[in-house]
Scaffold this motif. Structure first.
Motif, PDB file in Angstrom:
ATOM      1  N   SER A 113       7.335  67.147  21.655  1.00 42.19           N
ATOM      2  CA  SER A 113       6.491  65.959  21.819  1.00 42.19           C
ATOM      3  C   SER A 113       5.535  66.159  22.985  1.00 42.19           C
ATOM      4  N   CYS A 150      -3.596  68.502  14.386  1.00 34.52           N
ATOM      5  CA  CYS A 150      -2.361  68.071  15.037  1.00 34.52           C
ATOM      6  C   CYS A 150      -1.363  69.207  15.195  1.00 34.52           C
ATOM      7  N   GLY A 183       1.258  69.144  21.354  1.00 28.00           N
ATOM      8  CA  GLY A 183       2.379  68.223  21.567  1.00 28.00           C
ATOM      9  C   GLY A 183       2.554  67.287  20.386  1.00 28.00           C
ATOM     10  N   ASN A 184       3.572  67.579  19.576  1.00 27.61           N
ATOM     11  CA  ASN A 184       3.764  66.826  18.327  1.00 27.61           C
ATOM     12  C   ASN A 184       5.102  67.292  17.761  1.00 27.61           C
ATOM     13  N   LEU A 185       6.018  66.364  17.571  1.00 25.95           N
ATOM     14  CA  LEU A 185       7.367  66.736  17.124  1.00 25.95           C
ATOM     15  C   LEU A 185       7.471  66.806  15.598  1.00 25.95           C
ATOM     16  N   VAL A 186       6.339  66.590  14.900  1.00 20.75           N
ATOM     17  CA  VAL A 186       6.378  66.564  13.437  1.00 20.75           C
ATOM     18  C   VAL A 186       5.629  67.770  12.846  1.00 20.75           C
ATOM     19  N   CYS A 187       4.320  67.732  12.866  1.00 20.69           N
ATOM     20  CA  CYS A 187       3.492  68.650  12.064  1.00 20.69           C
ATOM     21  C   CYS A 187       3.632  70.137  12.406  1.00 20.69           C
ATOM     22  N   GLU A 217       5.867  72.485  10.396  1.00 18.35           N
ATOM     23  CA  GLU A 217       5.556  72.873   9.004  1.00 18.35           C
ATOM     24  C   GLU A 217       4.650  74.090   8.920  1.00 18.35           C
ATOM     25  N   TYR A 242      13.778  63.480  13.772  1.00 16.87           N
ATOM     26  CA  TYR A 242      12.763  64.518  13.520  1.00 16.87           C
ATOM     27  C   TYR A 242      13.496  65.819  13.179  1.00 16.87           C
ATOM     28  N   PRO A 243      14.288  65.804  12.085  1.00 17.24           N
ATOM     29  CA  PRO A 243      15.210  66.931  11.863  1.00 17.24           C
ATOM     30  C   PRO A 243      14.530  68.269  11.579  1.00 17.24           C
TER      31      PRO A 243
END
Lengths: 218, 218
Positions: free
Chosen positions: A37, A94, A122-126, A129, A153-154
């Protein structure tokens, strides 16, 4: 249709990532993708890490941000070569993608590098991938973010090869259960190594630095 | 091509958002979109906010997470109706979109609601690009995340109508300059109201609650 397009984008990125991986392998460079994050302490952790591993490990850094050169400025103080990618030129992306890493890598003398660290956006999602051609991924979580983040946010914790639980110097002032956070990380990724440390005080760095040396030696 | 597809997706979302905005306006409901990084304290801030505004303001909450029902469980303790959206059913989407809000809104008795709060996915990048049909946006930043975040993630602070600087109870233990953080917010969004508070201790809530009452009364 949207899902098909996304699949195509991910496939194109995967192919670029494989090219990167081959290029870096030819030069015997270990590539580490560092994700978290915003504000979990990636830059501070890397500043301290560079101080501890250089010049023993010849390290370069690619740092991704939507805007600003702040992180590169901080990292350059270590003496490492640092290349800043700003994604605002790419519509404010992102995450970093493999083709951005390919372009940035051209700015390094790859024949004189053992380790290339990529500090992602800084991003715990994208970013989870997008394979960038790395050899390992590290996710940071700071103790101010709550114990349940690995469950929420597995994917990020599943794709990571190791985790850092940062800012442990703040534990006395928080209602944060570090054991619960580590348990949650291992619920989504059993046996993942977790390094509890403070980038501010440098407490707990030894096992992390040892792990990193082990990666580069392989 | 990728940019064209993204533009089309954003345009489709914009049209869904306008429909939502019209529906909510017809019912005289004010919709607030609450955004931040993971772990900035959105849920805790909203738990305390609900306690202070209900039942004077009849409030419903839609909460978005990739996985888990944790946040909905915490928010439901306030007595508010809460609908959890889990985006793992949508490929783990990194933001809420207008069509998700349309579906979730159907679960509320809209004739008996003054305020609908949407707690977005924890992500300081992507949710800023997706209008969900809200009337106002609030961004949270916690004092553990660093002063420079508004400069590094400017879009989020540009699209916000107000900002909350959370976790000020931790200031004595950090090297964080709150004035610098507020200055940075105003560099990207001049005159934006900024509420400095602690969701944990409830310090500083009064101006924030007042602002919220002002929104709903309009």
């Amino acid at each position: 249709m949207e899902i098909k397009i996304q699949k195509k984008m991910l496939e194109a990125n995967e192919s670029d990532a494989e090219k990167n991986r081959k290029n870096f392998k030819d030069k015997n460079i270990f590539v580490l993708n560092v994700m978290s994050s915003p504000g979990s302490g990636k830059t501070e952790t890397l500043c301290k890490t560079l101080k501890m591993v250089m010049p023993k490990i010849r390290t370069g850094v690619i740092v991704g941000d939507i805007c600003t050169h702040n992180d590169a400025d901080r990292l350059e103080a270590s003496g490492a070569k640092v290349v800043q990618i700003n994604t605002d030129k790419f519509g404010g992306d992102c995450h970093l993608s493999a083709n951005m890493i390919d372009k940035a890598a051209k700015e390094f003398d790859l024949d004189n590098l053992d380790l290339l660290i990529v500090e992602n956006i800084g991003n715990l999602v994208c970013p989870a991938e997008f394979d960038i051609g790395e050899n390992a991924r590290v996710v940071l979580l700071s103790v101010t973010e709550g114990e349940d983040k690995p469950l929420k946010y597995p994917l990020m914790f599943q794709v990571a090869d190791a985790a850092i639980l940062n800012k442990i110097d703040l534990l006395p002032y928080l209602d944060f259960n570090a054991n619960e956070a580590v348990d949650n990380m291992r619920k989504v990724h059993p046996q993942m190594p977790v390094f509890q440390l403070s980038a501010k005080t440098e407490e707990g760095f030894e096992p992390w630095i040892e792990w990193l040396f082990g990666c580069v030696k392989k």
